[in-house]
Design a protein around this motif. Structure first.
Motif, short mmCIF file in Angstrom:
data_model
loop_
_atom_site.label_atom_id
_atom_site.label_comp_id
_atom_site.label_asym_id
_atom_site.label_seq_id
_atom_site.Cartn_x
_atom_site.Cartn_y
_atom_site.Cartn_z
N ARG A 5 0.60 -1.03 -0.55
CA ARG A 5 -0.10 -0.13 -0.13
C ARG A 5 1.22 1.18 -0.20
O ARG A 5 0.63 2.05 -0.40
CB ARG A 5 -1.40 -0.21 1.21
N ALA A 6 1.98 1.20 1.05
CA ALA A 6 2.60 2.24 0.42
C ALA A 6 4.05 2.80 -0.77
O ALA A 6 3.55 3.42 -0.59
CB ALA A 6 3.98 2.21 1.80
N TYR A 7 3.94 1.52 -1.48
CA TYR A 7 4.77 1.13 -2.48
C TYR A 7 3.75 2.10 -3.84
O TYR A 7 3.47 2.74 -4.63
CB TYR A 7 5.07 0.47 -3.54
N GLY A 8 2.51 2.04 -3.77
CA GLY A 8 1.05 1.81 -4.35
C GLY A 8 0.90 3.94 -3.51
O GLY A 8 0.47 4.29 -5.00
N ALA A 9 0.56 4.30 -2.88
CA ALA A 9 0.65 5.63 -2.57
C ALA A 9 1.78 6.27 -2.69
O ALA A 9 1.36 7.31 -3.69
CB ALA A 9 0.40 5.45 -0.87
N VAL A 10 3.52 6.04 -2.50
CA VAL A 10 4.10 6.92 -3.65
C VAL A 10 3.77 6.86 -5.00
O VAL A 10 3.93 8.31 -5.43
CB VAL A 10 5.16 6.01 -2.98
N GLY A 11 3.31 5.73 -5.42
CA GLY A 11 3.12 5.77 -6.79
C GLY A 11 2.30 6.69 -7.36
O GLY A 11 2.63 8.05 -8.65
N ALA A 12 1.38 6.27 -6.94
CA ALA A 12 -0.03 7.29 -6.79
C ALA A 12 0.04 9.20 -6.65
O ALA A 12 0.22 9.82 -7.98
CB ALA A 12 -1.29 7.03 -6.43
N GLY A 13 1.05 8.92 -6.05
CA GLY A 13 1.04 10.50 -5.40
C GLY A 13 2.81 11.88 -6.64
O GLY A 13 2.17 12.16 -7.35
N SER A 14 3.47 10.18 -6.81
CA SER A 14 4.82 10.68 -7.74
C SER A 14 3.48 10.96 -9.05
O SER A 14 4.01 12.15 -10.06
CB SER A 14 5.47 9.47 -7.79
N ALA A 15 2.95 10.44 -9.66
CA ALA A 15 2.27 10.63 -10.76
C ALA A 15 0.98 11.44 -10.94
O ALA A 15 1.28 12.47 -11.88
CB ALA A 15 0.87 9.82 -11.16
N LEU A 16 0.35 12.16 -9.74
CA LEU A 16 -0.33 13.69 -9.71
C LEU A 16 0.57 14.74 -9.62
O LEU A 16 0.63 15.65 -10.25
CB LEU A 16 -1.05 13.20 -7.63
N GLY A 17 2.09 14.42 -8.41
CA GLY A 17 2.79 15.47 -8.64
C GLY A 17 3.32 15.90 -10.11
O GLY A 17 3.49 16.73 -10.36
N THR A 18 3.60 15.09 -10.40
CA THR A 18 4.63 15.07 -11.91
C THR A 18 3.54 15.44 -12.60
O THR A 18 4.23 16.27 -13.56
CB THR A 18 5.17 14.12 -12.80
N SER A 19 2.31 15.61 -13.11
CA SER A 19 1.02 15.55 -13.57
C SER A 19 1.48 17.49 -13.21
O SER A 19 0.86 18.30 -14.20
CB SER A 19 0.44 14.85 -13.90
N LEU A 20 0.92 17.80 -12.53
CA LEU A 20 1.04 19.30 -11.91
C LEU A 20 2.03 19.94 -11.89
O LEU A 20 1.90 20.90 -12.68
CB LEU A 20 0.43 18.99 -10.11
N ARG A 21 3.43 19.38 -12.01
CA ARG A 21 4.43 20.45 -12.43
C ARG A 21 4.52 19.93 -13.90
O ARG A 21 4.67 21.51 -14.03
CB ARG A 21 5.70 19.47 -12.20
N TYR A 22 4.30 19.09 -14.65
CA TYR A 22 4.17 19.74 -16.01
C TYR A 22 3.03 20.92 -16.27
O TYR A 22 3.17 21.47 -17.36
CB TYR A 22 3.87 18.26 -17.04
N GLN A 23 1.97 20.77 -15.51
CA GLN A 23 1.00 21.31 -15.95
C GLN A 23 1.65 23.04 -15.82
O GLN A 23 1.10 23.77 -16.30
CB GLN A 23 -0.36 21.11 -15.47
N VAL A 24 2.26 22.95 -14.56
CA VAL A 24 2.49 24.81 -14.20
C VAL A 24 3.90 24.94 -14.67
O VAL A 24 4.11 26.11 -15.13
CB VAL A 24 3.31 24.88 -12.17
N SER A 25 4.40 24.11 -15.47
CA SER A 25 5.65 24.42 -16.62
C SER A 25 4.76 25.35 -17.92
O SER A 25 5.43 26.18 -18.33
CB SER A 25 6.27 23.19 -16.64
#
Length: 131
Positions: A5-25
């Motif tokens: 569950r922790a690995y899944g949480a890190v992966g989901a959070g990373s996908a969300l954070g990376t997508s948001l970074r791209y949108q901010v860029s």
């Protein structure tokens, strides 16, 4: 035993954070010219603030909801949202283009703003945890 569950949480959070970074860029490309890496400076400053805030909240509430969400928020979302590697690449590109003043300004501004943001976020997190 591995907590998947922790690995899944890190992966989901990373996908969300990376997508948001791209949108901010993309959104910050409209700032005064692409001659300065505004987007990376901004996301790393906001990410520094958020990671310090989340860490301070989680440290004060080891068994609470924030602590359970820490893998998603800190390692995942903030880890995906911020980008030290792109900062390094952009700094090298500025130097390669002989834009020494811009490179120096970018490096110094990044360090000062990231640390100030982390300090402020940590303070806010501690105050929120105490209330």
């Amino acid at each position: 035993m591995i907590d998947w569950r922790a690995y899944g949480a890190v992966g989901a959070g990373s996908a969300l954070g990376t997508s948001l970074r791209y949108q901010v860029s993309l959104a910050l490309l409209a700032l005064p010219g692409p001659w300065f890496p505004w987007a990376t400076l901004a996301v790393n400053m906001l990410g520094s603030w958020l990671i310090a805030l989340f860490a301070a909240l989680a440290a004060a509430r080891l068994q609470g909801r924030v602590a359970r969400w820490q893998p998603f928020l800190v390692a995942g979302f903030c880890g995906g949202f911020t980008t030290f590697s792109l900062f390094g690449l952009e700094l090298i590109q500025l130097l390669a283009e002989s834009r020494l003043l811009a490179a120096f300004g970018y490096g110094l501004a990044s360090l000062v703003l990231w640390l100030a943001a982390a300090w402020h976020g940590h303070g806010v997190g501690r105050r929120l945890a105490a209330s």
